[in-house]
Design an enzyme around this catalytic site. Structure first.
Site, PDB file in Angstrom:
ATOM      1  N   GLU A 119     -10.985  -9.216   2.907  1.00 23.69           N
ATOM      2  CA  GLU A 119      -9.704  -8.987   3.701  1.00 23.69           C
ATOM      3  C   GLU A 119      -9.931  -8.923   4.995  1.00 23.69           C
ATOM      4  O   GLU A 119     -10.687  -7.963   5.491  1.00 23.69           O
ATOM      5  CB  GLU A 119      -9.112  -7.602   2.972  1.00 23.69           C
ATOM      6  CG  GLU A 119      -7.922  -7.444   3.708  1.00 23.69           C
ATOM      7  CD  GLU A 119      -7.090  -6.260   2.883  1.00 23.69           C
ATOM      8  OE1 GLU A 119      -7.359  -6.052   1.672  1.00 23.69           O
ATOM      9  OE2 GLU A 119      -6.322  -5.531   3.698  1.00 23.69           O
ATOM     10  N   HIS A 140       1.026   6.173   1.730  1.00 27.00           N
ATOM     11  CA  HIS A 140       1.698   7.304   2.431  1.00 27.00           C
ATOM     12  C   HIS A 140       2.976   7.850   1.797  1.00 27.00           C
ATOM     13  O   HIS A 140       3.536   8.644   2.156  1.00 27.00           O
ATOM     14  CB  HIS A 140       2.080   6.571   3.981  1.00 27.00           C
ATOM     15  CG  HIS A 140       0.742   6.477   4.877  1.00 27.00           C
ATOM     16  ND1 HIS A 140      -0.017   7.255   5.082  1.00 27.00           N
ATOM     17  CD2 HIS A 140       0.185   5.251   5.185  1.00 27.00           C
ATOM     18  CE1 HIS A 140      -1.169   6.907   5.573  1.00 27.00           C
ATOM     19  NE2 HIS A 140      -0.938   5.595   5.768  1.00 27.00           N
ATOM     20  N   HIS A 180      -3.574  -4.611   7.608  1.00 22.60           N
ATOM     21  CA  HIS A 180      -3.867  -3.420   8.552  1.00 22.60           C
ATOM     22  C   HIS A 180      -3.044  -3.448   9.875  1.00 22.60           C
ATOM     23  O   HIS A 180      -3.006  -4.529  10.692  1.00 22.60           O
ATOM     24  CB  HIS A 180      -5.287  -3.126   8.861  1.00 22.60           C
ATOM     25  CG  HIS A 180      -5.654  -1.620   9.216  1.00 22.60           C
ATOM     26  ND1 HIS A 180      -5.072  -0.907  10.370  1.00 22.60           N
ATOM     27  CD2 HIS A 180      -6.029  -0.850   8.626  1.00 22.60           C
ATOM     28  CE1 HIS A 180      -5.226   0.246  10.283  1.00 22.60           C
ATOM     29  NE2 HIS A 180      -5.779   0.462   9.173  1.00 22.60           N
ATOM     30  N   THR A 206      -8.446   3.601   8.410  1.00 25.22           N
ATOM     31  CA  THR A 206      -9.582   2.771   8.346  1.00 25.22           C
ATOM     32  C   THR A 206      -9.594   2.126   9.642  1.00 25.22           C
ATOM     33  O   THR A 206      -8.921   1.283  10.129  1.00 25.22           O
ATOM     34  CB  THR A 206      -9.677   1.514   7.122  1.00 25.22           C
ATOM     35  OG1 THR A 206      -8.963   2.127   5.885  1.00 25.22           O
ATOM     36  CG2 THR A 206     -10.919   1.066   7.184  1.00 25.22           C
ATOM     37  N   ARG A 215      -9.334   8.079  -1.290  1.00 20.65           N
ATOM     38  CA  ARG A 215     -10.340   8.455  -0.006  1.00 20.65           C
ATOM     39  C   ARG A 215     -11.265   9.626  -0.736  1.00 20.65           C
ATOM     40  O   ARG A 215     -10.883  10.425  -1.652  1.00 20.65           O
ATOM     41  CB  ARG A 215      -9.669   8.975   1.178  1.00 20.65           C
ATOM     42  CG  ARG A 215      -8.780   7.774   1.810  1.00 20.65           C
ATOM     43  CD  ARG A 215      -8.389   8.263   3.242  1.00 20.65           C
ATOM     44  NE  ARG A 215      -9.472   8.254   4.000  1.00 20.65           N
ATOM     45  CZ  ARG A 215      -9.568   7.611   5.065  1.00 20.65           C
ATOM     46  NH1 ARG A 215      -8.843   6.423   5.264  1.00 20.65           N
ATOM     47  NH2 ARG A 215     -10.624   7.647   6.030  1.00 20.65           N
ATOM     48  N   ASN A 225       0.907  -1.255  -0.078  1.00 20.11           N
ATOM     49  CA  ASN A 225      -0.322  -0.002  -0.043  1.00 20.11           C
ATOM     50  C   ASN A 225       0.958   0.984   0.029  1.00 20.11           C
ATOM     51  O   ASN A 225       1.586   1.460   0.974  1.00 20.11           O
ATOM     52  CB  ASN A 225      -0.862   0.053   1.425  1.00 20.11           C
ATOM     53  CG  ASN A 225      -1.684   1.150   1.337  1.00 20.11           C
ATOM     54  OD1 ASN A 225      -1.442   2.339   1.270  1.00 20.11           O
ATOM     55  ND2 ASN A 225      -3.025   0.984   1.778  1.00 20.11           N
ATOM     56  N   HIS A 238      -5.685   3.526  -1.738  1.00 17.36           N
ATOM     57  CA  HIS A 238      -6.885   3.850  -0.985  1.00 17.36           C
ATOM     58  C   HIS A 238      -7.287   5.367  -1.562  1.00 17.36           C
ATOM     59  O   HIS A 238      -6.719   6.365  -1.281  1.00 17.36           O
ATOM     60  CB  HIS A 238      -6.912   3.932   0.159  1.00 17.36           C
ATOM     61  CG  HIS A 238      -7.956   4.024   1.043  1.00 17.36           C
ATOM     62  ND1 HIS A 238      -8.377   3.889   2.461  1.00 17.36           N
ATOM     63  CD2 HIS A 238      -9.565   4.536   0.490  1.00 17.36           C
ATOM     64  CE1 HIS A 238      -9.594   4.288   2.778  1.00 17.36           C
ATOM     65  NE2 HIS A 238     -10.352   4.558   1.544  1.00 17.36           N
ATOM     66  N   GLU A 278      -8.590   0.449  -3.053  1.00 17.19           N
ATOM     67  CA  GLU A 278      -9.461   0.367  -1.896  1.00 17.19           C
ATOM     68  C   GLU A 278     -10.361   1.555  -1.958  1.00 17.19           C
ATOM     69  O   GLU A 278      -9.813   2.702  -2.362  1.00 17.19           O
ATOM     70  CB  GLU A 278      -8.702   0.647  -0.686  1.00 17.19           C
ATOM     71  CG  GLU A 278      -7.814  -0.671  -0.110  1.00 17.19           C
ATOM     72  CD  GLU A 278      -7.192  -0.370   1.127  1.00 17.19           C
ATOM     73  OE1 GLU A 278      -7.111   0.859   1.672  1.00 17.19           O
ATOM     74  OE2 GLU A 278      -6.246  -0.998   1.355  1.00 17.19           O
ATOM     75  N   ARG A 337      -6.954  12.654   0.696  1.00 18.59           N
ATOM     76  CA  ARG A 337      -5.929  13.379   1.555  1.00 18.59           C
ATOM     77  C   ARG A 337      -4.459  12.729   1.012  1.00 18.59           C
ATOM     78  O   ARG A 337      -3.524  13.515   1.451  1.00 18.59           O
ATOM     79  CB  ARG A 337      -6.138  12.951   3.302  1.00 18.59           C
ATOM     80  CG  ARG A 337      -6.134  11.423   3.415  1.00 18.59           C
ATOM     81  CD  ARG A 337      -6.317  11.233   4.814  1.00 18.59           C
ATOM     82  NE  ARG A 337      -7.736  11.451   5.253  1.00 18.59           N
ATOM     83  CZ  ARG A 337      -7.912  10.721   6.424  1.00 18.59           C
ATOM     84  NH1 ARG A 337      -7.217   9.841   7.102  1.00 18.59           N
ATOM     85  NH2 ARG A 337      -9.159  10.904   6.702  1.00 18.59           N
TER      86      ARG A 337
HETATM   87  N1  PXP Z   1      -6.126  -3.087   3.958  1.00 22.28           N
HETATM   88  C1  PXP Z   1      -6.787  -2.108   4.210  1.00 22.28           C
HETATM   89  C2  PXP Z   1      -8.282  -2.492   3.619  1.00 22.28           C
HETATM   90  C3  PXP Z   1      -6.629  -0.680   4.664  1.00 22.28           C
HETATM   91  O1  PXP Z   1      -7.456   0.252   4.720  1.00 22.28           O
HETATM   92  C4  PXP Z   1      -4.970  -0.381   4.871  1.00 22.28           C
HETATM   93  C5  PXP Z   1      -4.636   0.858   5.289  1.00 22.28           C
HETATM   94  O2  PXP Z   1      -5.128   1.844   4.259  1.00 22.28           O
HETATM   95  C6  PXP Z   1      -4.121  -1.459   4.788  1.00 22.28           C
HETATM   96  C7  PXP Z   1      -4.520  -2.688   4.483  1.00 22.28           C
HETATM   97  C8  PXP Z   1      -2.645  -1.273   5.143  1.00 22.28           C
HETATM   98  O3  PXP Z   1      -2.729  -0.959   6.568  1.00 22.28           O
HETATM   99  P1  PXP Z   1      -1.382  -0.313   6.900  1.00 22.28           P
HETATM  100  O4  PXP Z   1      -0.940   0.900   6.256  1.00 22.28           O
HETATM  101  O5  PXP Z   1      -1.533  -0.249   8.490  1.00 22.28           O
HETATM  102  O6  PXP Z   1      -0.377  -1.398   6.633  1.00 22.28           O
END
Ligand code: PXP
Length: 241
Positions: free
Chosen positions: A150, A9, A190, A100, A44, A6, A42, A69, A48
């Site tokens: 997931e 960030h 997550h 999330t 959003r 992901n 994601h 996402e 952001r």
């Molecule tokens: N899976 C989903 C559905 C999420 O919303 C997120 C965060 O955007 C992640 C995985 C990844 O989480 P993390 O950034 O804490 O690794």
């Protein structure tokens, strides 16, 4: 087992200064080269971090598997059908949240999610529902026709050491086994990081983990020394001319 990286960030860092760098597309290519099997973003509602243009640019890379996402809203549904990612993961979304928080309450919206899943699937997109590791939600997810669940590992990741952690881990194990038993493909994500990923990666019924924040955070230190050296080198080189 597959790794979805992901890169939200990377975009957070860019948006913090309104610059054009660091570029999420560049991060996606490096991630792929380093073993990532797919790239998760994601989009959003408040935009952001990841922007629409990021999703467009990522979608244009040949053979780059994108997992989009998104909230299950009409607006996002149109975006998904326009960008055609390989995967869509439906997540709950609140404007004020930092990230999330918790899984979708699928059981409370089976009809609505069934309709959204069918629309995405008819565009050739595989659909995942992001849910808490809970049998009620798994049964509801099965009813919607989604192919993937997931499992939210946030509670496991945040649990203190000892019994609480063991209990949360067991919830994920049980949910992964139940998902497999009712014919759902299990993914998880997550809050996974370099100290807790092994327990989740060892669950045989899980096929993919989606990990973002810890990878981006770790990359700061993997690359910081080199980044400082390069800046100093450029400065010193300018003085020699
Ligand atoms: N899976 C989903 C559905 C999420 O919303 C997120 C965060 O955007 C992640 C995985 C990844 O989480 P993390 O950034 O804490 O690794």
């Amino acid at each position: 087992m597959l790794l979805g990286v992901n890169i939200d960030h990377i975009a957070t860092l860019r948006q913090a200064r309104g610059t054009y760098y660091p570029d999420p597309l560049e991060a996606a290519l490096i991630a792929r080269q380093s073993g990532a099997d797919s790239i998760t973003v994601h989009l959003r509602e408040d935009r952001r971090h990841i922007q629409d243009v990021d999703v467009v640019r990522l979608s244009e890379v040949p053979d780059l598997r994108i997992n989009l996402e998104m909230a299950a809203t009409g607006d996002m549904l149109s975006k998904a059908i326009e960008y055609l990612p390989a995967d869509c993961c439906l997540v709950p979304e609140k404007r004020e949240e930092l990230t999330t928080e918790g899984g979708l309450n699928v059981a409370a919206q089976v009809d609505e999610l069934t309709r959204v899943c069918a629309e995405l699937q008819s565009a050739g997109i595989r659909v995942a529902l992001f849910i808490d590791p809970d049998q009620l939600q798994l049964d509801a997810a099965k009813q919607t026709g989604a192919e993937v669940v997931e499992l939210h590992t946030g509670c496991f990741a945040e649990a203190g050491p000892g019994d609480a952690r063991e209990q949360e881990l067991q919830r994920v194990v049980n949910a992964a086994e139940y998902a497999a038993a009712i014919g759902l493909r299990g993914h998880a994500g997550h809050g996974l990081n370099y100290t807790n990923v092994s327990d989740i990666a060892a669950i045989p019924e899980l096929f993919e983990l989606n990990i973002g924040h810890s990878v981006v955070a770790q990359s700061v230190f993997s690359g910081f020394a080199e980044a400082v050296r390069e800046m100093k080198r450029l400065m010193m080189e300018a003085r020699r001319e």
